[in-house]
Design a protein around this motif. Structure first.
Motif, PDB file in Angstrom:
ATOM      1  N   GLU A  81       4.027  -4.878   4.254  1.00  0.00           N
ATOM      2  CA  GLU A  81       4.160  -4.416   5.631  1.00  0.00           C
ATOM      3  C   GLU A  81       4.740  -5.505   6.529  1.00  0.00           C
ATOM      4  O   GLU A  81       5.580  -5.238   7.386  1.00  0.00           O
TER       5      GLU A  81
ATOM      6  N   ASP B 149       8.248  -5.153   8.396  1.00  0.00           N
ATOM      7  CA  ASP B 149       8.212  -5.294   9.848  1.00  0.00           C
ATOM      8  C   ASP B 149       9.218  -6.353  10.306  1.00  0.00           C
ATOM      9  O   ASP B 149       9.996  -6.139  11.233  1.00  0.00           O
TER      10      ASP B 149
ATOM     11  N   ARG C 175      12.737  -5.545  12.419  1.00  0.00           N
ATOM     12  CA  ARG C 175      13.004  -6.101  13.761  1.00  0.00           C
ATOM     13  C   ARG C 175      14.380  -6.769  13.796  1.00  0.00           C
ATOM     14  O   ARG C 175      15.125  -6.612  14.769  1.00  0.00           O
TER      15      ARG C 175
ATOM     16  N   SER D  34       5.559  -6.267  19.654  1.00  0.00           N
ATOM     17  CA  SER D  34       4.693  -5.247  19.048  1.00  0.00           C
ATOM     18  C   SER D  34       3.215  -5.615  19.168  1.00  0.00           C
ATOM     19  O   SER D  34       2.396  -5.136  18.416  1.00  0.00           O
TER      20      SER D  34
ATOM     21  N   ASN E 187       2.538   0.374  13.498  1.00  0.00           N
ATOM     22  CA  ASN E 187       3.355  -0.618  12.812  1.00  0.00           C
ATOM     23  C   ASN E 187       3.858  -0.063  11.482  1.00  0.00           C
ATOM     24  O   ASN E 187       5.024  -0.203  11.127  1.00  0.00           O
TER      25      ASN E 187
ATOM     26  N   THR F  85       7.908   0.928  10.560  1.00  0.00           N
ATOM     27  CA  THR F  85       8.577   0.182   9.497  1.00  0.00           C
ATOM     28  C   THR F  85       8.988   1.082   8.344  1.00  0.00           C
ATOM     29  O   THR F  85       9.939   0.791   7.623  1.00  0.00           O
TER      30      THR F  85
END
Length: 259
Positions: A175, A179, A183, A233, A241, A245
């Protein structure tokens, strides 16, 4: 091979073997058909060639296969000798115990056939492992995908073969990777983080039932770019989240693979 083809380009890292090979053809009509490159094949730029025949050091089997498959322009075929276990993984079918990331990526880019077994007693001195000869024919044209992104997906899916896809993508390390890469992707493409859209459509946050949605952005594709900061975030929940993603569709990739 020199008697059968127009030219042979050989690559050898051991200068003693290079000298022995040069002695064998020196003063013959075949000498002009032989070109020898001295060095590590993994660090050498491959020239244009039609066919590749190799008995590789088994420890470089995997990197050499993908160096070969990503080489341009396309070659016709390669006849390679590998350790038996490695060769069987190359040709493994879905649902078998040997089916792995290597099987998926190789069969995505090429047609692979197991030609013959080579017993260890055929070598002097005999090694401790059995060998096999395989034929690899690259698919031309190749599937229209970004191979680094595809390999990032398969790497995560097969890091623990006994895990479900849901469990693999819910791990904290994965994760965080998704993430971070997402971004950077948003910053490079000047787009708004997709998690904002999920506020209006909360049903998309059910990641267990909707595992078609993945953000597979290879670290090599984006981490080498200049540092860019995405949308903050700090106020988003863990579920949000995870939702933003997991935003790119896996389904198109799978359709390409099964063609």
């Amino acid at each position: 091979m020199l008697e059968k083809v127009k030219k042979v380009i050989a690559c050898e890292i051991d200068p003693r073997l290079v000298g022995e090979l040069q002695k064998r053809v020196q003063g013959t009509c075949l000498a002009n058909k032989l070109e020898i490159k001295v060095g590590d094949i993994l660090k050498t730029d491959l020239p244009f060639f039609d066919a590749c025949v190799a008995n590789l050091p088994y420890q470089i089997s995997s990197p050499f296969v993908f160096k070969l498959l990503l080489h341009r322009p396309f070659f016709r075929c390669a006849i390679l000798m590998f350790q038996r276990e490695f060769a069987l993984r190359l040709v493994a079918k879905p649902g078998t115990k040997l089916y792995c990331r290597l099987s998926i990526n190789t069969q995505l880019l090429a047609r692979v056939d197991h030609l013959m077994k080579v017993g260890k007693n055929n070598f002097r001195p005999p090694p401790k492992v059995e060998s096999s000869v395989v034929r690899i024919e690259p698919k031309n044209p190749p599937p229209p995908i970004n191979f680094q992104e595809w390999d990032g997906l398969v790497r995560i899916a097969f890091v623990r073969k006994n895990k479900t896809l849901s469990a693999a993508f819910k791990s904290s390390a994965v994760e965080q990777l998704l993430d971070h890469n997402y971004r950077i992707h948003c910053s490079l493409h000047n787009t708004t983080a997709a998690w904002l859209q999920f506020r209006r459509h909360p049903f998309l946050i059910d990641t267990t039932r909707r595992m078609k949605m993945f953000c597979i952005l290879s670290p090599k594709s984006y981490l080498s770019q200049s540092d860019c900061n995405g949308t903050s975030s700090s106020h988003k929940s863990n579920e949000q989240n995870r939702a933003y993603t997991l935003c790119f569709l896996l389904k198109p990739y799978m359709q390409l693979y099964h063609r």
